[in-house]
Design an enzyme around this catalytic site. Structure first.
Site, PDB file in Angstrom:
ATOM      1  N   THR A  17      47.677  59.377  72.583  1.00  0.00           N
ATOM      2  CA  THR A  17      47.445  58.064  72.698  1.00  0.00           C
ATOM      3  C   THR A  17      45.727  57.885  72.883  1.00  0.00           C
ATOM      4  OG1 THR A  17      47.791  57.994  75.127  1.00  0.00           O
ATOM      5  CG2 THR A  17      49.725  57.492  73.768  1.00  0.00           C
ATOM      6  N   ALA A  21      42.380  60.435  68.917  1.00  0.00           N
ATOM      7  CA  ALA A  21      43.422  60.285  68.071  1.00  0.00           C
ATOM      8  C   ALA A  21      43.364  59.167  67.278  1.00  0.00           C
ATOM      9  CB  ALA A  21      44.573  60.469  68.843  1.00  0.00           C
ATOM     10  N   ASP A 179      33.471  71.505  65.936  1.00  0.00           N
ATOM     11  CA  ASP A 179      32.140  71.234  66.253  1.00  0.00           C
ATOM     12  C   ASP A 179      32.058  70.502  65.178  1.00  0.00           C
ATOM     13  OD1 ASP A 179      29.494  70.781  66.125  1.00  0.00           O
ATOM     14  OD2 ASP A 179      28.902  72.362  67.199  1.00  0.00           O
ATOM     15  N   HIS A 180      32.173  69.125  65.300  1.00  0.00           N
ATOM     16  CA  HIS A 180      32.383  68.276  64.103  1.00  0.00           C
ATOM     17  C   HIS A 180      31.071  68.144  63.033  1.00  0.00           C
ATOM     18  CE1 HIS A 180      30.861  65.302  66.832  1.00  0.00           C
ATOM     19  NE2 HIS A 180      30.447  64.640  65.878  1.00  0.00           N
ATOM     20  N   ASP A 237      24.826  68.378  75.652  1.00  0.00           N
ATOM     21  CA  ASP A 237      25.692  67.430  74.623  1.00  0.00           C
ATOM     22  C   ASP A 237      25.419  67.746  73.298  1.00  0.00           C
ATOM     23  OD1 ASP A 237      27.718  65.345  74.783  1.00  0.00           O
ATOM     24  OD2 ASP A 237      25.974  63.679  74.134  1.00  0.00           O
ATOM     25  N   HIS A 242      26.306  71.381  68.361  1.00  0.00           N
ATOM     26  CA  HIS A 242      25.828  71.153  67.110  1.00  0.00           C
ATOM     27  C   HIS A 242      24.266  71.563  66.647  1.00  0.00           C
ATOM     28  CE1 HIS A 242      28.641  68.225  68.399  1.00  0.00           C
ATOM     29  NE2 HIS A 242      27.929  67.370  68.878  1.00  0.00           N
ATOM     30  N   LYS A 340      18.059  60.405  73.241  1.00  0.00           N
ATOM     31  CA  LYS A 340      18.874  59.182  73.229  1.00  0.00           C
ATOM     32  C   LYS A 340      17.553  57.940  73.384  1.00  0.00           C
ATOM     33  CE  LYS A 340      23.396  60.015  75.216  1.00  0.00           C
ATOM     34  NZ  LYS A 340      24.010  59.680  73.630  1.00  0.00           N
ATOM     35  N   LYS A 345      17.700  56.401  64.405  1.00  0.00           N
ATOM     36  CA  LYS A 345      18.754  57.386  64.600  1.00  0.00           C
ATOM     37  C   LYS A 345      18.765  58.320  63.168  1.00  0.00           C
ATOM     38  CE  LYS A 345      23.673  57.166  63.701  1.00  0.00           C
ATOM     39  NZ  LYS A 345      24.251  58.272  64.970  1.00  0.00           N
TER      40      LYS A 345
HETATM   41  P1  NAD Z   1      40.969  59.717  76.005  1.00  0.00           P
HETATM   42  O1  NAD Z   1      40.701  59.634  77.489  1.00  0.00           O
HETATM   43  O2  NAD Z   1      40.713  58.555  75.288  1.00  0.00           O
HETATM   44  O3  NAD Z   1      42.456  60.318  75.913  1.00  0.00           O
HETATM   45  C1  NAD Z   1      42.903  61.376  76.639  1.00  0.00           C
HETATM   46  C2  NAD Z   1      44.378  61.765  76.209  1.00  0.00           C
HETATM   47  O4  NAD Z   1      44.772  62.682  77.361  1.00  0.00           O
HETATM   48  C3  NAD Z   1      45.306  60.261  76.493  1.00  0.00           C
HETATM   49  O5  NAD Z   1      45.869  60.367  75.557  1.00  0.00           O
HETATM   50  C4  NAD Z   1      46.025  60.604  77.795  1.00  0.00           C
HETATM   51  O6  NAD Z   1      47.098  59.894  78.018  1.00  0.00           O
HETATM   52  C5  NAD Z   1      46.216  61.924  77.742  1.00  0.00           C
HETATM   53  N1  NAD Z   1      46.227  62.628  78.928  1.00  0.00           N
HETATM   54  C6  NAD Z   1      45.404  62.522  80.052  1.00  0.00           C
HETATM   55  N2  NAD Z   1      45.952  63.155  81.240  1.00  0.00           N
HETATM   56  C7  NAD Z   1      47.136  63.684  80.490  1.00  0.00           C
HETATM   57  C8  NAD Z   1      47.895  64.776  81.365  1.00  0.00           C
HETATM   58  N3  NAD Z   1      47.887  64.997  82.679  1.00  0.00           N
HETATM   59  N4  NAD Z   1      48.954  64.986  80.565  1.00  0.00           N
HETATM   60  C9  NAD Z   1      49.084  64.703  79.431  1.00  0.00           C
HETATM   61  N5  NAD Z   1      48.352  63.897  78.843  1.00  0.00           N
HETATM   62  C10 NAD Z   1      47.221  63.408  79.446  1.00  0.00           C
HETATM   63  O7  NAD Z   1      40.205  61.090  75.365  1.00  0.00           O
HETATM   64  P2  NAD Z   1      39.228  61.045  74.013  1.00  0.00           P
HETATM   65  O8  NAD Z   1      38.088  60.454  73.932  1.00  0.00           O
HETATM   66  O9  NAD Z   1      40.287  61.045  73.135  1.00  0.00           O
HETATM   67  O10 NAD Z   1      38.900  62.651  74.037  1.00  0.00           O
HETATM   68  C11 NAD Z   1      39.918  63.783  73.685  1.00  0.00           C
HETATM   69  C12 NAD Z   1      39.068  64.941  73.670  1.00  0.00           C
HETATM   70  O11 NAD Z   1      38.191  65.004  72.510  1.00  0.00           O
HETATM   71  C13 NAD Z   1      37.993  65.380  74.782  1.00  0.00           C
HETATM   72  O12 NAD Z   1      38.147  66.712  74.979  1.00  0.00           O
HETATM   73  C14 NAD Z   1      36.600  64.914  74.162  1.00  0.00           C
HETATM   74  O13 NAD Z   1      35.544  65.878  74.938  1.00  0.00           O
HETATM   75  C15 NAD Z   1      36.887  65.247  72.823  1.00  0.00           C
HETATM   76  N6  NAD Z   1      36.024  64.378  71.887  1.00  0.00           N
HETATM   77  C16 NAD Z   1      36.071  62.967  71.812  1.00  0.00           C
HETATM   78  C17 NAD Z   1      35.495  62.372  71.029  1.00  0.00           C
HETATM   79  C18 NAD Z   1      35.623  60.803  70.927  1.00  0.00           C
HETATM   80  O14 NAD Z   1      34.684  60.120  69.828  1.00  0.00           O
HETATM   81  N7  NAD Z   1      36.516  60.252  71.662  1.00  0.00           N
HETATM   82  C19 NAD Z   1      34.485  62.801  70.206  1.00  0.00           C
HETATM   83  C20 NAD Z   1      34.100  64.143  70.382  1.00  0.00           C
HETATM   84  C21 NAD Z   1      35.004  64.947  71.073  1.00  0.00           C
END
Ligand code: NAD
Length: 496
Positions: A17, A21, A179-180, A237, A242, A340, A345
């Protein structure tokens, strides 16, 4: 449809969620579905803390993709999605996930192939990786692959702990560390350019290259990410992952073949030759900065941003000079820079070639300039090749001509999102575009050496405050001037 190969597997997505995702993973999976890589033999199980029914989860997925396909495509795709509320720290919950995966393997005839994707906070990576093994989630009939989001640790010690947790259940070659940047089209163009063109390949060394510059500059400030960013900074970061991954593509020797093991071996080999600095090396070769106010009213200083402590010493800018101690790169500096609130950019690589010493006579007055090959990765893929040519003059003078190729809008639209490519590569078991453990280890050693000096403020590495909207502190320009160089990309002057 690119290829008519349907890939069989179930995907267990932790963090189903979450922001990543919803913004990236469902759209990427849907694109793979539309291209024929996922047709009927796949299932996705989303898990997260929230309590949702399968139907509610499918609606959440549909919301992410509904504009990208026809109604029947969207409906059919979403019907492969299932949901289970789950707390990753509660081992008892995993058993139900294992049962669910077994049922779905049968229902969709996935051959027992499983991908586990950890899209949750990094503090959960270790516990999930271990529980997948201990709680019986791994398939015994197909493959098991684990996709790990970033960051992989916050220093060498934590990265080693995480690696040891993950490898208690998985072999290293089952780990796909994301590493996107490695999934970006123009980053993948680097090996195509280097190894697909004998003229470039033969010039790719200290004999012809004066220096190499990698810039990842952002216009935005810290925005809403202060909580995370203030504990990380630009070095962690952007540089540790990257930037160093891009540098590895630039510095590696030609791999034996383009297989993932040969590519990883070649990258690891060059990483092992990255010069790790002692204290004086850090002082001499790295600059750290933090943005101050800019000319515009909205350009607040970093320490005035919401949720940033007023006395924060965090780096929002880094510039550095790297060396690889190999015969190919002896004496050639690799400059890296990221920050930053910079002027523009852009993510780009500039390869500066050595100048010709030919003398065209007094009329030309030493106007030959260094050839520069620029690979512009973002926001618009392009290549620029600046070379010397004849100026249109009566006496013989030379001038710089810039040859330019820019990715067409059609190609840009066709280029897969990095997440799409990385999921696809994981399905194929191709680890070329993921961070290898040896490289991750070296990059942490390199970064830790810098942080160890920076953390001690009294050790003579100033935190340079630079104006928002500039290209960083002047010390970044001095760094290159010391070795007789200058940044090629400088949107604040006309000589860009
Ligand atoms: P987010 O906080 O939006 O989502 C976290 C998810 O983990 C949620 O679905 C939440 O319900 C779930 N969660 C939290 N605690 C939980 C638990 N105890 N048990 C089960 N589920 C649990 O985070 P995000 O932004 O989607 O990031 C997720 C990962 O992706 C992180 O490692 C982040 O570093 C990496 N990431 C994110 C982005 C981005 O653009 N959002 C970019 C690069 C990397």
């Amino acid at each position: 449809m690119a290829e008519n190969i349907e890939l069989y597997q179930s995907i267990l997505l932790f963090g189903g969620t979450g922001d990543l995702a919803k913004r990236k993973l469902y759209t990427s999976l849907f694109n793979l579905y539309k291209k024929g890589y996922l047709v009927s033999h796949f299932a996705v199980v989303g898990t997260a803390r929230e309590k949702l029914t399968d139907d509610e989860f499918q609606q959440l997925v549909i919301k992410s993709i509904e504009k990208l396909g026809t109604e029947s495509q969207v409906r059919d795709f979403a019907s492969h999605f299932y949901y289970k509320a789950h707390d990753v720290t509660n081992l008892a919950d995993y058993k139900q996930l294992a049962d669910m995966l077994n049922e779905l393997d049968e229902k969709y005839d996935t051959h027992g192939n499983r991908i586990f994707y950890m899209s949750v906070a990094p503090r959960f990576f270790g516990v999930i990786g271990q529980a997948i093994k201990t709680e019986g989630l791994m398939s015994e009939t197909g493959y098991n692959r684990l996709m790990v989001e970033k960051p992989f640790g916050v220093d060498l010690q934590s990265a080693e702990e995480l690696q040891s947790q993950l490898t208690s259940g998985f072999e290293d070659n089952q780990l796909f560390r994301i590493d996107h940047y490695l999934g970006k089209e123009m980053v993948q163009n680097i090996p195509a350019l280097r190894f697909g063109n004998p003229i470039l390949e033969s010039a790719w060394s200290k004999d012809f290259i004066k220096n190499i510059q990698v810039t990842l500059s952002e216009e935005l400030g810290v925005e809403e990410r202060a909580g995370y960013y203030n504990t990380a900074g630009a070095l962690l970061d952007m540089i540790q992952n990257h930037t160093l991954q891009i540098v590895a593509w630039l510095a590696m020797e030609k791999p034996e073949s383009f297989s993932d093991s040969d590519v990883r071996a070649a990258k690891n080999s060059v990483f092992s030759k990255l010069r790790i600095y002692d204290k004086q090396g850090v002082i001499d070769n790295f600059v750290r900065g933090q943005y101050g106010r800019g000319e515009e009213v909205w350009q607040k200083a970093y320490t005035e941003e919401p949720d940033v402590p007023a006395d924060s010493r965090n780096d929002t800018f880094v510039a550095g000079r790297l060396y690889f101690d190999t015969p190919r790169w002896e004496g050639v500096p690799f400059y890296v820079r990221s920050g930053k609130r910079l002027a523009k950019k852009q993510t780009r690589v500039d390869i500066v070639f050595k100048n010709s010493d030919f003398n065209f006579g007094p009329a030309n007055g030493g106007r030959l300039q260094e050839n520069v090959l620029s690979i512009i990765i973002d926001p618009m893929g392009s290549l620029e090749w600046s070379i010397n040519g004849k100026a249109v003059t009566t006496d013989f003078q030379t001038d710089v001509d810039v040859l330019n190729w820019t990715m067409s809008a059609e190609d840009k639209a066709l280029a897969p999102d990095p997440y799409e490519r990385m999921i696809h590569d994981t399905m194929n078991g191709d680890g070329s575009n993921f961070a290898d453990w040896t490289g991750v280890q070296t990059s942490w050693k390199f970064i830790d050496a810098i942080n160890n000096v920076w953390d001690k403020d009294d050790e003579g590495v100033p935190l340079e405050i630079y104006p928002s909207g500039s290209m960083g502190p002047q010390a970044s320009d001095y760094l290159l001037a010391q070795t007789g160089d200058h940044w090629v990309f400088n949107p604040t002057t006309e000589a860009e």
